[in-house]
Design an enzyme around this catalytic site. Structure first.
Site, short mmCIF file in Angstrom:
data_model
loop_
_atom_site.label_atom_id
_atom_site.label_comp_id
_atom_site.label_asym_id
_atom_site.label_seq_id
_atom_site.Cartn_x
_atom_site.Cartn_y
_atom_site.Cartn_z
N CYS A 113 -14.66 -8.01 -12.93
CA CYS A 113 -13.91 -6.45 -12.43
C CYS A 113 -14.69 -5.61 -13.28
CB CYS A 113 -12.46 -6.76 -12.17
SG CYS A 113 -11.39 -7.45 -11.43
N HIS A 251 -11.43 1.25 -12.24
CA HIS A 251 -10.89 0.59 -11.70
C HIS A 251 -9.36 0.24 -10.58
CE1 HIS A 251 -11.08 -3.62 -10.37
NE2 HIS A 251 -10.10 -4.73 -11.05
N ASN A 281 -8.26 -4.66 -4.44
CA ASN A 281 -8.69 -4.82 -5.70
C ASN A 281 -10.67 -5.49 -5.03
OD1 ASN A 281 -10.45 -5.46 -8.08
ND2 ASN A 281 -8.84 -6.40 -9.05
O1 UT7 Z 1 -8.41 -6.65 -11.66
C1 UT7 Z 1 -8.36 -7.51 -12.86
C2 UT7 Z 1 -7.00 -7.54 -13.13
N1 UT7 Z 1 -6.36 -7.74 -12.72
C3 UT7 Z 1 -4.86 -7.05 -12.76
O2 UT7 Z 1 -4.67 -6.03 -13.44
C4 UT7 Z 1 -3.31 -6.87 -12.22
C5 UT7 Z 1 -2.44 -7.09 -13.22
N2 UT7 Z 1 -1.40 -7.15 -12.26
C6 UT7 Z 1 -0.26 -7.06 -11.79
O3 UT7 Z 1 -1.18 -5.72 -10.94
C7 UT7 Z 1 1.07 -7.00 -11.47
O4 UT7 Z 1 1.74 -7.97 -12.78
C8 UT7 Z 1 0.96 -7.83 -10.20
C9 UT7 Z 1 0.79 -6.66 -9.13
C10 UT7 Z 1 0.50 -9.57 -10.08
C11 UT7 Z 1 2.34 -8.55 -10.30
O5 UT7 Z 1 3.84 -7.66 -10.77
P1 UT7 Z 1 4.92 -7.94 -10.97
O6 UT7 Z 1 5.31 -6.23 -10.65
O7 UT7 Z 1 4.42 -7.70 -12.50
O8 UT7 Z 1 5.79 -8.50 -10.57
P2 UT7 Z 1 6.08 -10.45 -11.10
O9 UT7 Z 1 5.26 -10.82 -11.44
O10 UT7 Z 1 6.60 -9.84 -12.48
O11 UT7 Z 1 7.20 -11.20 -10.01
C12 UT7 Z 1 7.98 -10.41 -9.35
C13 UT7 Z 1 8.81 -11.23 -8.08
C14 UT7 Z 1 9.29 -12.20 -8.60
O12 UT7 Z 1 9.77 -12.89 -7.77
P3 UT7 Z 1 11.54 -13.30 -9.42
O13 UT7 Z 1 10.60 -14.63 -9.98
O14 UT7 Z 1 11.59 -12.01 -9.95
O15 UT7 Z 1 12.53 -13.95 -8.27
C15 UT7 Z 1 7.92 -12.64 -7.77
O16 UT7 Z 1 7.42 -14.80 -7.40
O17 UT7 Z 1 8.04 -10.82 -7.02
C16 UT7 Z 1 7.87 -12.38 -6.83
N3 UT7 Z 1 6.32 -11.65 -6.54
C17 UT7 Z 1 6.68 -11.43 -5.03
N4 UT7 Z 1 7.55 -11.43 -3.85
C18 UT7 Z 1 7.09 -11.05 -2.39
C19 UT7 Z 1 4.62 -12.36 -6.38
N5 UT7 Z 1 4.34 -12.46 -5.98
C20 UT7 Z 1 4.93 -12.03 -4.68
C21 UT7 Z 1 4.37 -11.85 -3.23
N6 UT7 Z 1 5.42 -10.74 -2.79
N7 UT7 Z 1 2.98 -10.66 -2.81
#
Ligand code: UT7
Length: 324
Positions: A113, A251, A281
């Site tokens: 990225c 970004h 993204n």
């Molecule tokens: O460009 C390169 C750089 N990339 C980045 O900078 C990305 C950085 N990371 C992020 O943007 C975020 O961490 C994400 C958007 C990827 C994830 O968001 P989050 O708030 O950190 O969610 P999480 O991974 O902590 O997941 C929370 C919950 C989980 O369920 P439980 O364990 O709480 O029951 C996941 O399984 O959300 C669940 N989950 C989803 N639910 C519905 C994860 N993805 C999804 C989804 N739809 N698509």
């Protein structure tokens, strides 16, 4: 002193739009989850065009805006991690598609990225040292080829797209003021996509998942910290205060990351550009695509100072300050 002045911008996204509601039919997710956690509402997906097709279309638009012809370009640098072939480079395909003169230098840089800002840094150095007079710098990625469309934690985040700028060696105060590029390979496992190539018969062990993998939570924290540092470097190097900045183009990975950076800098909302609601993204495409929109919408004008900041797999991060 020679500077790399941005004399034209261009972008291109494929026609097909995939909304959050469309994704609800592919994986267990919801429009509400995606939009509240990321700010993304839809993304564009390449169907009948390759990475270099998208790059060439963005570059053509940038060259038209700059009023330069294919024979004027002597350097093409493309930031991408999703080339259609191992070789030749996407830059060589762009050279061929646009009829850019034989003998120009053309190569890709791999910084995920951060690819566009890495490419900008390289081209800026060529221009300031007199090694190139007019350069095409492109950021392009087609992550729809490398995301696992069964993995809801990643497939909802990415889209395809390209952006480009034409740089011209000119004397004066306008142009690239600074570039800072960084990496920390120790954390490569936070965000990676393995080679799509088949294993060699001589390999003892071939670990290939092919698809993009990301530790989202950790990546999020490192992204906020390193992008904050990179902005600090750009401001300090150029003696800038937040008031001097007309627009910050970060970004476009997650609106919550962008908002955290905005709050750190105490910048008002209207000085931070976001378009990830429409594109998701787009990796290396994200910053030049946003820049092109900001230029075409009149959000920025000649003389304005713009800050770019990126973060991506590698891990890599970068910033740049530009006077338009
Ligand atoms: O460009 C390169 C750089 N990339 C980045 O900078 C990305 C950085 N990371 C992020 O943007 C975020 O961490 C994400 C958007 C990827 C994830 O968001 P989050 O708030 O950190 O969610 P999480 O991974 O902590 O997941 C929370 C919950 C989980 O369920 P439980 O364990 O709480 O029951 C996941 O399984 O959300 C669940 N989950 C989803 N639910 C519905 C994860 N993805 C999804 C989804 N739809 N698509």
């Amino acid at each position: 002193m020679l500077r790399a002045r941005l004399i034209g911008t261009g972008s291109h996204v494929p026609k097909k739009i995939l909304t959050n509601h469309d994704l609800e039919k592919l994986v267990e997710t919801s429009d509400d989850w995606i939009s509240t956690r990321t700010g993304i509402r839809q993304r564009h997906i390449a169907v009948d065009e390759t990475t270099s097709d998208m790059a060439a279309k963005a570059a053509k638009n940038a060259m038209k805006a700059a009023g330069v012809s294919p024979r004027d370009i002597d350097l093409i640098v493309v930031g991408t991690v999703t080339p259609e072939m191992c070789f030749p480079s996407t830059a060589c395909f762009v050279q061929s598609q646009l009829g850019i003169k034989s003998g120009a230098a053309a190569f890709d840089v791999s910084a995920a990225c951060s690819g566009f800002l890495y490419a900008l840094d390289v081209a800026d150095r060529y221009i300031r040292t007199g090694a190139a007079a007019k350069a095409l710098v492109i950021g392009v990625d087609r992550f729809s080829r490398i995301v696992d469309w069964k993995d809801r934690s990643t497939c909802v985040l990415f889209g395809d797209g390209a952006g480009a700028v034409v740089l011209s060696a000119e004397k004066g105060t306008k142009g690239v003021l600074s570039c800072h590029i960084h990496s920390d390979g120790r954390h490569w496992e936070m965000l990676y996509a393995d080679s799509p190539c088949p294993p060699s018969p001589f390999e003892e062990k071939h670990i290939s998942s092919r698809y993009l993998k990301m530790n989202g939570n950790e990546t999020f924290k490192i992204a906020v910290r390193t992008m904050g540092q990179a902005i600090g470097e750009a401001m300090e190097t150029n003696g800038l205060t937040p008031e001097d900045i007309s627009l910050l183009i970060p970004h476009q990975a997650n609106l919550r990351i962008i908002n955290a950076i905005r709050d750190r800098l105490k910048l008002p909302d209207d000085k931070v550009y976001t378009n990830l609601d429409r594109y998701g993204n787009t990796s290396a495409g994200s910053i030049p695509l946003a820049l092109d929109e900001a230029v075409r919408d009149g959000r920025v004008k000649g003389g304005d100072i713009i800050l770019f900041v990126s973060f991506g797999g590698g891990l890599t991060w970068a910033s740049s300050a530009v006077r338009l």
